[in-house]
Enzyme design. Structure first.
Site, PDB file in Angstrom:
ATOM      1  N   GLU A  37       6.242  -2.786   4.028  1.00 10.85           N
ATOM      2  CA  GLU A  37       7.244  -1.771   4.316  1.00 10.85           C
ATOM      3  C   GLU A  37       7.089  -1.378   5.789  1.00 10.85           C
ATOM      4  OE1 GLU A  37       7.179   1.428   1.453  1.00 10.85           O
ATOM      5  OE2 GLU A  37       7.052  -0.001  -0.191  1.00 10.85           O
ATOM      6  N   THR A  53       7.017  -3.872 -10.653  1.00  5.62           N
ATOM      7  CA  THR A  53       5.982  -3.984 -11.687  1.00  5.62           C
ATOM      8  C   THR A  53       5.008  -2.820 -11.489  1.00  5.62           C
ATOM      9  OG1 THR A  53       4.778  -5.508 -10.229  1.00  5.62           O
ATOM     10  CG2 THR A  53       6.075  -6.486 -11.988  1.00  5.62           C
ATOM     11  N   CYS A 111       1.954  -0.681  -3.745  1.00  2.92           N
ATOM     12  CA  CYS A 111       1.444  -2.050  -3.918  1.00  2.92           C
ATOM     13  C   CYS A 111      -0.072  -2.117  -4.033  1.00  2.92           C
ATOM     14  CB  CYS A 111       1.918  -2.915  -2.755  1.00  2.92           C
ATOM     15  SG  CYS A 111       3.708  -2.921  -2.593  1.00  2.92           S
ATOM     16  N   LYS A 140      22.580   2.620  -6.603  1.00  2.00           N
ATOM     17  CA  LYS A 140      22.035   1.724  -5.572  1.00  2.00           C
ATOM     18  C   LYS A 140      23.092   0.699  -5.158  1.00  2.00           C
ATOM     19  CE  LYS A 140      17.107   1.429  -6.474  1.00  2.00           C
ATOM     20  NZ  LYS A 140      16.125   0.665  -7.225  1.00  2.00           N
ATOM     21  N   PHE A 143      -6.355  -4.233   9.728  1.00  2.00           N
ATOM     22  CA  PHE A 143      -6.757  -3.653   8.432  1.00  2.00           C
ATOM     23  C   PHE A 143      -8.215  -3.215   8.432  1.00  2.00           C
ATOM     24  CE2 PHE A 143      -3.453  -3.547   5.207  1.00  2.00           C
ATOM     25  CZ  PHE A 143      -2.409  -3.966   6.005  1.00  2.00           C
ATOM     26  N   LEU A 144      -8.695  -2.834   9.598  1.00  2.00           N
ATOM     27  CA  LEU A 144     -10.049  -2.322   9.726  1.00  2.00           C
ATOM     28  C   LEU A 144      -9.996  -0.903  10.293  1.00  2.00           C
ATOM     29  CD1 LEU A 144     -12.718  -3.810   9.056  1.00  2.00           C
ATOM     30  CD2 LEU A 144     -13.037  -4.161  11.496  1.00  2.00           C
ATOM     31  N   ASP A 171      21.684  -5.129  -9.661  1.00  2.00           N
ATOM     32  CA  ASP A 171      20.777  -4.069 -10.097  1.00  2.00           C
ATOM     33  C   ASP A 171      21.402  -3.344 -11.279  1.00  2.00           C
ATOM     34  OD1 ASP A 171      18.278  -2.637  -8.260  1.00  2.00           O
ATOM     35  OD2 ASP A 171      19.037  -1.573 -10.010  1.00  2.00           O
ATOM     36  N   LYS A 205       2.443   5.628   4.681  1.00  2.00           N
ATOM     37  CA  LYS A 205       2.157   5.108   6.021  1.00  2.00           C
ATOM     38  C   LYS A 205       3.359   5.409   6.899  1.00  2.00           C
ATOM     39  CE  LYS A 205       3.845   0.368   5.473  1.00  2.00           C
ATOM     40  NZ  LYS A 205       3.534  -1.037   5.580  1.00  2.00           N
ATOM     41  N   LYS A 213      -0.862 -13.845  -4.336  1.00  2.00           N
ATOM     42  CA  LYS A 213      -0.376 -12.504  -4.001  1.00  2.00           C
ATOM     43  C   LYS A 213      -1.412 -11.420  -4.298  1.00  2.00           C
ATOM     44  CE  LYS A 213       1.961  -9.013  -2.960  1.00  2.00           C
ATOM     45  NZ  LYS A 213       3.333  -8.664  -3.026  1.00  2.00           N
TER      46      LYS A 213
HETATM   47  C1  UGA Z   1       1.178  -4.346   1.336  1.00  2.00           C
HETATM   48  C2  UGA Z   1       0.763  -5.682   1.968  1.00  2.00           C
HETATM   49  O1  UGA Z   1       0.293  -5.445   3.300  1.00  2.00           O
HETATM   50  C3  UGA Z   1       1.950  -6.650   2.005  1.00  2.00           C
HETATM   51  O2  UGA Z   1       1.524  -7.912   2.526  1.00  2.00           O
HETATM   52  C4  UGA Z   1       2.467  -6.827   0.577  1.00  2.00           C
HETATM   53  O3  UGA Z   1       3.605  -7.683   0.544  1.00  2.00           O
HETATM   54  C5  UGA Z   1       2.861  -5.482   0.017  1.00  2.00           C
HETATM   55  O4  UGA Z   1       1.723  -4.592   0.029  1.00  2.00           O
HETATM   56  C6  UGA Z   1       3.335  -5.683  -1.392  1.00  2.00           C
HETATM   57  O5  UGA Z   1       2.509  -6.034  -2.237  1.00  2.00           O
HETATM   58  O6  UGA Z   1       4.548  -5.614  -1.639  1.00  2.00           O
HETATM   59  P1  UGA Z   1       2.524  -2.209   2.208  1.00  2.00           P
HETATM   60  O7  UGA Z   1       2.233  -1.596   0.873  1.00  2.00           O
HETATM   61  O8  UGA Z   1       3.897  -2.118   2.771  1.00  2.00           O
HETATM   62  O9  UGA Z   1       2.168  -3.773   2.180  1.00  2.00           O
HETATM   63  O10 UGA Z   1       1.549  -1.481   3.224  1.00  2.00           O
HETATM   64  P2  UGA Z   1       0.341  -1.901   4.186  1.00  2.00           P
HETATM   65  O11 UGA Z   1       0.825  -2.055   5.560  1.00  2.00           O
HETATM   66  O12 UGA Z   1      -0.446  -3.001   3.589  1.00  2.00           O
HETATM   67  O13 UGA Z   1      -0.522  -0.555   4.127  1.00  2.00           O
HETATM   68  C7  UGA Z   1      -1.096  -0.118   2.894  1.00  2.00           C
HETATM   69  C8  UGA Z   1      -1.910   1.130   3.077  1.00  2.00           C
HETATM   70  O14 UGA Z   1      -3.119   0.837   3.749  1.00  2.00           O
HETATM   71  C9  UGA Z   1      -1.247   2.252   3.869  1.00  2.00           C
HETATM   72  O15 UGA Z   1      -1.447   3.462   3.161  1.00  2.00           O
HETATM   73  C10 UGA Z   1      -1.985   2.252   5.194  1.00  2.00           C
HETATM   74  O16 UGA Z   1      -2.016   3.520   5.787  1.00  2.00           O
HETATM   75  C11 UGA Z   1      -3.362   1.796   4.770  1.00  2.00           C
HETATM   76  N1  UGA Z   1      -4.149   1.135   5.839  1.00  2.00           N
HETATM   77  C12 UGA Z   1      -3.717  -0.033   6.392  1.00  2.00           C
HETATM   78  C13 UGA Z   1      -5.359   1.685   6.229  1.00  2.00           C
HETATM   79  O17 UGA Z   1      -5.783   2.745   5.721  1.00  2.00           O
HETATM   80  N2  UGA Z   1      -6.096   1.057   7.192  1.00  2.00           N
HETATM   81  C14 UGA Z   1      -5.681  -0.103   7.758  1.00  2.00           C
HETATM   82  O18 UGA Z   1      -6.412  -0.637   8.616  1.00  2.00           O
HETATM   83  C15 UGA Z   1      -4.453  -0.657   7.351  1.00  2.00           C
END
Ligand code: UGA
Length: 453
Positions: free
Chosen positions: A154, A84, A262, A33, A251-252, A28, A325, A206
């Site tokens: 995460e 990115t 992300c 870090k 995710f619903l 890095d 989250k 992705k």
């Molecule tokens: C997301 C993807 O889930 C990963 O597969 C991906 O690798 C990652 O982005 C990335 O691109 O690096 P992450 O950002 O860690 O992962 O978080 P998620 O678990 O996807 O949650 C994203 C957001 O959606 C959170 O704010 C969460 O509270 C919200 N969420 C999730 C909802 O509002 N409702 C749901 O049903 C699920």
């Protein structure tokens, strides 16, 4: 192997690869870090990663450096895991870190090696960067590039890295595929599905995956908007939909919507790239997905204002949660903090508490008040707003909580609380897409028990 970039993705990848038995050098440009990781400290909150870092360091297979000469000499396979972010002046992805990581390495590499991009990038980046690195490397066209997108979440980073749902190898030669198969041998031996593709498909997998997930969340939140005007209940709706195995319940979850480093920036960068490529119309719906998601934040503030009596000026609001989250200290584009900020701008006295993200939140919004416990945050509150569904918040007994606040009023921004229990204990309970004092959740649970049985 080397891993360039030691943020959430890179640090986890480096640590897990060492655990799997490879010799790994993490690289890095940020000396702090590197010092922290070398000392066995993960510079962000990720459950289980501290122990894995110590295990990897103890094995002697994991080292860290800021020295690119050392990295170029060390690696047969180099993973690029730098960020990115969204560009400051548009929806495009800012590729300066990706380009710098690839070129800094490439100009130093003088034996056959594979450069593997893991960062989320616009389609066409891998092909363009291949030209760039081959031009400046002493190896010329011998230096190959592959793309291996990362899907870790995460909060589940270790599990997702060691036991991914699938691997995607974007390659332009059989040699590159063999290198990647060797680099992921222990994971492939566990029968993990692998899709081998061209570079563009790997890049697209992705952004398509994140777009699909964002769309699913915004779909149910759009239904919540319909529920709000019709008196229907979005929780029951989501549960009923989830029993259809073609739809599924993951995710619903309705509520305050998605945030983080992300989903929001990835769908924007994808739409931007598609427009550049002349296929903007194909993903125009992503603008709507983004719009629905942003409206959730505004509507949550509306609900809090309503519950506070129509005016937020001087009202004491306990904002429970700041991270995007639970089980994360990441506040990038966090819906919770955005709500807290909007409440503050309307004159509310906002006290934020997050079990892990207070420090990061304070750095971003120093004007908000921060409490160092949930109890301190809710004392004398006019309204309690649950904005990130940490277990600490969902576990609390509404009766005990009620003894601390000025008014028993709660806005459940994540549909995470037991609404019936709150109502039974004298609380005014509000959640987006749920009619006031609806009492149907217990029937849902009965139905689910039967299905599970
Ligand atoms: C997301 C993807 O889930 C990963 O597969 C991906 O690798 C990652 O982005 C990335 O691109 O690096 P992450 O950002 O860690 O992962 O978080 P998620 O678990 O996807 O949650 C994203 C957001 O959606 C959170 O704010 C969460 O509270 C919200 N969420 C999730 C909802 O509002 N409702 C749901 O049903 C699920």
């Amino acid at each position: 192997m080397t891993v360039i970039g030691t943020g959430y993705l890179g640090a986890t990848h480096a640590i897990c690869m060492a655990i799997l038995g490879f010799e790994v050098l993490g690289v890095d440009v940020d000396q702090r870090k590197i010092d922290a990781l070398t000392a066995g400290i993960v510079p962000f909150f990720e459950p289980g990663l501290d122990e894995k870092l110590r295990e990897a360091l103890d094995s002697g297979r994991l080292q860290f450096t800021t020295n690119f000469d050392r990295a170029a000499a060390f690696g047969d396979v180099h993973f690029i895991c730098v960020g990115t972010p969204q560009a400051p002046d548009s929806h495009a992805a800012d590729l300066r870190y990706v380009e710098s990581a690839f070129t800094e390495l490439a100009k130093r590499i003088d034996r056959k090696a594979l450069l593997v991009g893991k960062s989320t990038v616009p389609i066409g980046t891998a092909e363009r960067v291949t030209g760039l690195v081959q031009e400046i490397s002493p190896l010329g066209a011998e230096l190959e590039l592959a793309w291996n997108p990362e899907f870790l979440r995460e909060g589940f980073a270790v599990e997702d890295t060691l036991h991914p749902d699938r691997l995607v190898f974007g390659v332009s030669s059989e040699w590159a595929e063999r290198q990647l198969r060797a680099a992921f041998r222990p994971i492939l031996d566990a029968k993990t599905p692998v899709v081998v593709s061209d570079l563009a498909t790997a890049e697209l997998v992705k952004v398509a995956a994140n777009s699909f997930l964002a769309t699913k969340i915004s779909f149910i939140n759009a239904m919540a908007e319909v529920c709000e005007t019709t008196g229907a209940d979005v929780n029951l709706l989501a549960t009923a939909l989830s029993f259809d195995s073609r739809i599924g319940g993951r995710f619903l979850k309705p509520g305050l919507g998605f945030g983080g480093g992300c989903l929001p920036k990835d769908i924007r960068a994808f739409a931007h790239r598609a427009e550049e490529l002349g296929v903007g119309q194909a993903v125009a719906f992503l603008h709507e997905v983004d719009g629905i998601n942003n409206r959730r934040r505004v509507r949550t503030v509306d609900l809090i204002r309503e519950l506070a009596g129509g005016d937020l000026q001087g009202k004491r609001i306990a904002a429970l949660g700041a991270a995007f989250k639970p089980n994360s200290d990441d506040v990038r584009d966090a819906p919770a903090l955005d709500v807290a900020r909007m409440l503050y701008l309307e004159g509310a006295v906002v006290t934020v508490y997050d079990p892990e993200a207070n420090e990061n939140a304070h750095r971003l919004y120093p004007d908000l008040n921060y409490a160092n416990s949930m109890i301190a945050a809710v004392i004398d509150a006019d309204v309690v707003a649950l904005l990130t569904e940490w277990q600490e918040f969902t576990d609390i007994d509404p009766e005990n909580l009620g003894k601390l606040v000025r008014h028993r009023r709660v806005v459940d921004g994540r549909h995470a609380l037991d609404a019936d229990d709150y109502v039974a204990k004298g609380w005014e309970y509000r959640a987006l897409g749920r009619p006031v004092a609806s009492r149907t959740i217990s029937f849902v649970m009965d139905a689910r028990d039967e299905v599970d049985a």
